[in-house]
Scaffold this motif. Structure first.
Motif, PDB file in Angstrom:
ATOM      1  N   LYS A 178       0.829  -1.208   0.000  1.00  0.00           N
ATOM      2  CA  LYS A 178       0.000   0.000   0.000  1.00  0.00           C
ATOM      3  C   LYS A 178       0.862   1.256   0.000  1.00  0.00           C
ATOM      4  O   LYS A 178       0.535   2.254  -0.658  1.00  0.00           O
ATOM      5  CB  LYS A 178      -0.945   0.003   1.197  1.00  0.00           C
ATOM      6  CG  LYS A 178      -2.038  -1.039   1.102  1.00  0.00           C
ATOM      7  CD  LYS A 178      -2.879  -1.057   2.353  1.00  0.00           C
ATOM      8  CE  LYS A 178      -3.928  -2.153   2.292  1.00  0.00           C
ATOM      9  NZ  LYS A 178      -4.732  -2.220   3.521  1.00  0.00           N
ATOM     10  N   LEU A 179       1.946   1.223   0.731  1.00  0.00           N
ATOM     11  CA  LEU A 179       2.876   2.350   0.786  1.00  0.00           C
ATOM     12  C   LEU A 179       3.467   2.623  -0.594  1.00  0.00           C
ATOM     13  O   LEU A 179       3.513   3.772  -1.055  1.00  0.00           O
ATOM     14  CB  LEU A 179       3.983   2.056   1.802  1.00  0.00           C
ATOM     15  CG  LEU A 179       5.022   3.130   2.040  1.00  0.00           C
ATOM     16  CD1 LEU A 179       4.384   4.396   2.592  1.00  0.00           C
ATOM     17  CD2 LEU A 179       6.085   2.610   2.996  1.00  0.00           C
ATOM     18  N   GLU A 180       3.890   1.584  -1.262  1.00  0.00           N
ATOM     19  CA  GLU A 180       4.448   1.743  -2.607  1.00  0.00           C
ATOM     20  C   GLU A 180       3.388   2.216  -3.598  1.00  0.00           C
ATOM     21  O   GLU A 180       3.677   3.049  -4.465  1.00  0.00           O
ATOM     22  CB  GLU A 180       5.083   0.435  -3.061  1.00  0.00           C
ATOM     23  CG  GLU A 180       6.363   0.128  -2.298  1.00  0.00           C
ATOM     24  CD  GLU A 180       6.946  -1.236  -2.612  1.00  0.00           C
ATOM     25  OE1 GLU A 180       6.259  -2.065  -3.248  1.00  0.00           O
ATOM     26  OE2 GLU A 180       8.094  -1.477  -2.193  1.00  0.00           O
TER      27      GLU A 180
ATOM     28  N   SER B 252       8.810   8.663  -3.599  1.00  0.00           N
ATOM     29  CA  SER B 252       9.310   7.395  -3.069  1.00  0.00           C
ATOM     30  C   SER B 252       8.477   6.932  -1.885  1.00  0.00           C
ATOM     31  O   SER B 252       7.838   7.734  -1.191  1.00  0.00           O
ATOM     32  CB  SER B 252      10.770   7.546  -2.632  1.00  0.00           C
ATOM     33  OG  SER B 252      10.847   8.368  -1.476  1.00  0.00           O
ATOM     34  N   ALA B 253       8.521   5.634  -1.654  1.00  0.00           N
ATOM     35  CA  ALA B 253       7.847   5.059  -0.491  1.00  0.00           C
ATOM     36  C   ALA B 253       8.434   5.637   0.791  1.00  0.00           C
ATOM     37  O   ALA B 253       7.717   5.879   1.763  1.00  0.00           O
ATOM     38  CB  ALA B 253       7.968   3.536  -0.503  1.00  0.00           C
TER      39      ALA B 253
ATOM     40  N   GLU C 111       7.914   8.883   5.636  1.00  0.00           N
ATOM     41  CA  GLU C 111       8.409   9.977   6.477  1.00  0.00           C
ATOM     42  C   GLU C 111       7.300  10.985   6.755  1.00  0.00           C
ATOM     43  O   GLU C 111       7.115  11.428   7.890  1.00  0.00           O
ATOM     44  CB  GLU C 111       9.600  10.668   5.821  1.00  0.00           C
ATOM     45  CG  GLU C 111      10.157  11.795   6.684  1.00  0.00           C
ATOM     46  CD  GLU C 111      11.357  12.497   6.071  1.00  0.00           C
ATOM     47  OE1 GLU C 111      11.898  13.369   6.761  1.00  0.00           O
ATOM     48  OE2 GLU C 111      11.726  12.200   4.919  1.00  0.00           O
ATOM     49  N   LEU C 112       6.540  11.346   5.735  1.00  0.00           N
ATOM     50  CA  LEU C 112       5.443  12.285   5.914  1.00  0.00           C
ATOM     51  C   LEU C 112       4.385  11.710   6.853  1.00  0.00           C
ATOM     52  O   LEU C 112       3.866  12.414   7.728  1.00  0.00           O
ATOM     53  CB  LEU C 112       4.823  12.657   4.565  1.00  0.00           C
ATOM     54  CG  LEU C 112       3.674  13.654   4.617  1.00  0.00           C
ATOM     55  CD1 LEU C 112       4.115  14.981   5.235  1.00  0.00           C
ATOM     56  CD2 LEU C 112       3.103  13.869   3.222  1.00  0.00           C
ATOM     57  N   ALA C 113       4.082  10.432   6.688  1.00  0.00           N
ATOM     58  CA  ALA C 113       3.085   9.786   7.552  1.00  0.00           C
ATOM     59  C   ALA C 113       3.550   9.803   9.008  1.00  0.00           C
ATOM     60  O   ALA C 113       2.755  10.078   9.918  1.00  0.00           O
ATOM     61  CB  ALA C 113       2.830   8.357   7.080  1.00  0.00           C
TER      62      ALA C 113
ATOM     63  N   GLU D  97       2.721  14.825  14.902  1.00  0.00           N
ATOM     64  CA  GLU D  97       2.044  16.109  15.090  1.00  0.00           C
ATOM     65  C   GLU D  97       0.672  15.915  15.728  1.00  0.00           C
ATOM     66  O   GLU D  97       0.283  16.644  16.646  1.00  0.00           O
ATOM     67  CB  GLU D  97       1.892  16.838  13.752  1.00  0.00           C
ATOM     68  CG  GLU D  97       3.180  17.366  13.188  1.00  0.00           C
ATOM     69  CD  GLU D  97       3.045  17.840  11.739  1.00  0.00           C
ATOM     70  OE1 GLU D  97       1.943  17.738  11.140  1.00  0.00           O
ATOM     71  OE2 GLU D  97       4.058  18.315  11.191  1.00  0.00           O
ATOM     72  N   ILE D  98      -0.077  14.930  15.239  1.00  0.00           N
ATOM     73  CA  ILE D  98      -1.410  14.647  15.773  1.00  0.00           C
ATOM     74  C   ILE D  98      -1.313  14.220  17.229  1.00  0.00           C
ATOM     75  O   ILE D  98      -2.082  14.689  18.081  1.00  0.00           O
ATOM     76  CB  ILE D  98      -2.122  13.576  14.922  1.00  0.00           C
ATOM     77  CG1 ILE D  98      -2.495  14.163  13.556  1.00  0.00           C
ATOM     78  CG2 ILE D  98      -3.349  13.011  15.640  1.00  0.00           C
ATOM     79  CD1 ILE D  98      -2.909  13.127  12.527  1.00  0.00           C
ATOM     80  N   ARG D  99      -0.395  13.336  17.544  1.00  0.00           N
ATOM     81  CA  ARG D  99      -0.245  12.864  18.925  1.00  0.00           C
ATOM     82  C   ARG D  99       0.125  14.016  19.858  1.00  0.00           C
ATOM     83  O   ARG D  99      -0.402  14.117  20.964  1.00  0.00           O
ATOM     84  CB  ARG D  99       0.813  11.751  19.003  1.00  0.00           C
ATOM     85  CG  ARG D  99       0.421  10.476  18.265  1.00  0.00           C
ATOM     86  CD  ARG D  99      -0.784   9.791  18.848  1.00  0.00           C
ATOM     87  NE  ARG D  99      -0.441   9.362  20.197  1.00  0.00           N
ATOM     88  CZ  ARG D  99      -1.303   9.268  21.202  1.00  0.00           C
ATOM     89  NH1 ARG D  99      -2.553   9.534  21.033  1.00  0.00           N
ATOM     90  NH2 ARG D  99      -0.903   8.881  22.388  1.00  0.00           N
ATOM     91  N   GLU D 100       1.012  14.909  19.431  1.00  0.00           N
ATOM     92  CA  GLU D 100       1.383  16.043  20.267  1.00  0.00           C
ATOM     93  C   GLU D 100       0.179  16.961  20.468  1.00  0.00           C
ATOM     94  O   GLU D 100      -0.060  17.464  21.567  1.00  0.00           O
ATOM     95  CB  GLU D 100       2.550  16.820  19.666  1.00  0.00           C
ATOM     96  CG  GLU D 100       2.954  18.034  20.479  1.00  0.00           C
ATOM     97  CD  GLU D 100       3.291  17.751  21.949  1.00  0.00           C
ATOM     98  OE1 GLU D 100       3.021  18.642  22.785  1.00  0.00           O
ATOM     99  OE2 GLU D 100       3.804  16.653  22.253  1.00  0.00           O
TER     100      GLU D 100
END
Length: 96
Positions: free
Chosen positions: A17-19, A28-29, A34-36, A42-45
């Protein structure tokens, strides 16, 4: 801060799914992963900050009782709809 290597193992279906997502984005995957990870952190913080704010508010000891909330909710959509309840439970502020 510079880049540092990170290695991790994922299920084959996650990798697939990542690819596939990377192909759709024409990147690139690794960039998608990295973005994910960045977005997740960010969401957790943000969630932790909201929780800290809610705890600080609760530590003041001012609450609305369940009974008052129930009366208000039960009045919704009736001729005698009540305004939102005011706090009616006052506990000593919590000291930390």
């Amino acid at each position: 801060m510079g880049e540092v290597p990170l290695s991790l193992h994922v299920d084959a279906d996650v990798r697939e799914k990542l690819e596939a997502e990377a192909n759709l984005q024409q990147t690139s995957a690794e960039d998608v992963a990295e973005l994910a990870i960045k977005r997740y952190l960010e969401i957790r913080e943000h969630e932790r900050e909201i929780l800290r704010e809610r705890i600080a508010e609760a530590d003041k000891g001012v609450f609305i009782s369940g009974e008052a909330m129930h009366r208000w909710i039960e009045s919704w959509g009736t001729e005698n709809e009540l305004p939102p309840p005011e706090p009616d439970v006052f506990l000593p502020p919590r000291r930390t």
